[in-house]
Design an enzyme around this catalytic site. Structure first.
Site, mmCIF file in Angstrom:
data_model
loop_
_atom_site.group_PDB
_atom_site.id
_atom_site.type_symbol
_atom_site.label_atom_id
_atom_site.label_comp_id
_atom_site.label_asym_id
_atom_site.label_seq_id
_atom_site.Cartn_x
_atom_site.Cartn_y
_atom_site.Cartn_z
ATOM 1 N N TYR A 180 0.830 -1.212 0.000
ATOM 2 C CA TYR A 180 0.000 0.000 0.000
ATOM 3 C C TYR A 180 0.862 1.259 0.000
ATOM 4 O O TYR A 180 0.613 2.203 -0.766
ATOM 5 C CB TYR A 180 -0.912 -0.037 1.228
ATOM 6 C CG TYR A 180 -1.944 1.052 1.298
ATOM 7 C CD1 TYR A 180 -3.101 1.002 0.528
ATOM 8 C CD2 TYR A 180 -1.781 2.130 2.164
ATOM 9 C CE1 TYR A 180 -4.064 1.997 0.612
ATOM 10 C CE2 TYR A 180 -2.741 3.131 2.255
ATOM 11 C CZ TYR A 180 -3.885 3.059 1.480
ATOM 12 O OH TYR A 180 -4.833 4.053 1.568
ATOM 13 N N LYS A 223 0.950 4.065 -2.963
ATOM 14 C CA LYS A 223 0.583 5.457 -2.694
ATOM 15 C C LYS A 223 1.738 6.407 -2.985
ATOM 16 O O LYS A 223 1.533 7.546 -3.419
ATOM 17 C CB LYS A 223 0.107 5.602 -1.250
ATOM 18 C CG LYS A 223 -1.252 4.951 -0.973
ATOM 19 C CD LYS A 223 -2.327 5.473 -1.905
ATOM 20 C CE LYS A 223 -3.729 5.049 -1.467
ATOM 21 N NZ LYS A 223 -4.775 5.530 -2.412
#
Length: 252
Positions: free
Chosen positions: A154, A158
């Site tokens: 993640y 991002k």
């Protein structure tokens, strides 16, 4: 005239949380909104809420990691509303785990939704924006881009969206297309609730602890992010380009 005066917007991952709140806010500001999610039924409640205010909204089923589905969905929006002016790349998933436990499938899933999905959607809409010489693309990053234990996939995705944002800002800026990113901190959503459960924490207790450590002494809500997105989607932000805006109450 309202701030977004009949602009046409696509919001991905619009079935709930930040996506749903963003769709409502853009509609409130005058935009016609297409809500993308894996299943359009997930968007039904939000679409109805927007329509009940006299604004225009449609829900479209789309797996944003699938090129063919993205192209078909974008063409459907352009045909229905007459163009595309705004794209909010919000769709996201988490598959948290420590590196030695993380599967290749969990890595790929997060990359495909966040990075590949944003790439495919931006690529599909840019031709309409370039032709019109107008557009706003807002990519949703996260404070996790700075690194977060148990979120190697993640955090990487991002962080990648921030580089993607800056690159597109340089490429598309000459066509009067603004590309920016919003990086939320802790926001109360179904995703953070799931993270809380994974960590074995009571959701309300986790919120209390987060609020205690925040300079504003509160947690974030989806509308806090939607408000910033609405600004970036408007002409008020016409000279804002290639920026990463952290929205986290000042937390470090």
């Amino acid at each position: 005239m309202s701030r977004l005066g009949d602009r046409i917007a696509i919001v991905t991952g619009a079935g709930r949380g930040i996506g749903a709140e963003t769709a409502k806010r853009l509609a409130q500001d005058g935009a016609k909104v297409a809500l993308f999610d894996l299943n359009s039924d997930f968007c039904r409640e939000t679409v109805q809420a927007i329509q009940s205010t006299g604004k225009e909204a449609i829900g479209i089923s789309c797996d944003i990691s699938d090129n063919e589905q993205v192209n078909e969905a974008v063409e459907k929006v352009a045909s229905h509303f007459g163009g595309i002016d705004i794209l909010v790349n919000n769709a996201g998933v988490t598959r948290d785990n420590l590196l030695f436990k993380m599967s290749v499938e969990d890595w790929d899933m997060v990359m495909n939704v966040h990075l590949k999905g944003s790439f495919l959607c931006a690529k599909a809409v840019q031709k309409f924006m370039v032709q019109k010489r107008y557009g706003k693309i807002i990519n949703i990053s996260s404070t996790s881009a700075l690194g977060n234990r148990g979120q190697a996939n993640y955090s990487t995705a991002k962080a990648g969206l921030q580089g993607f944002t800056r690159s597109l800002a340089m490429e598309l800026g000459p066509f009067n297309i603004n590309v920016n990113s919003v990086a939320p901190g802790y926001i109360v959503t179904e995703m953070t609730k799931a993270t809380s459960e994974r960590m074995g924490l009571e959701f309300e207790e986790q919120q209390r602890k987060v609020a205690e450590g925040n300079p504003l002494r509160r947690v974030g809500r989806p509308e806090d992010i939607a408000n910033v997105i609405a600004f970036l989607a408007s002409e008020d932000a016409s000279y804002v380009n290639g920026q990463i805006i952290y929205v986290n109450g000042g937390a470090r």
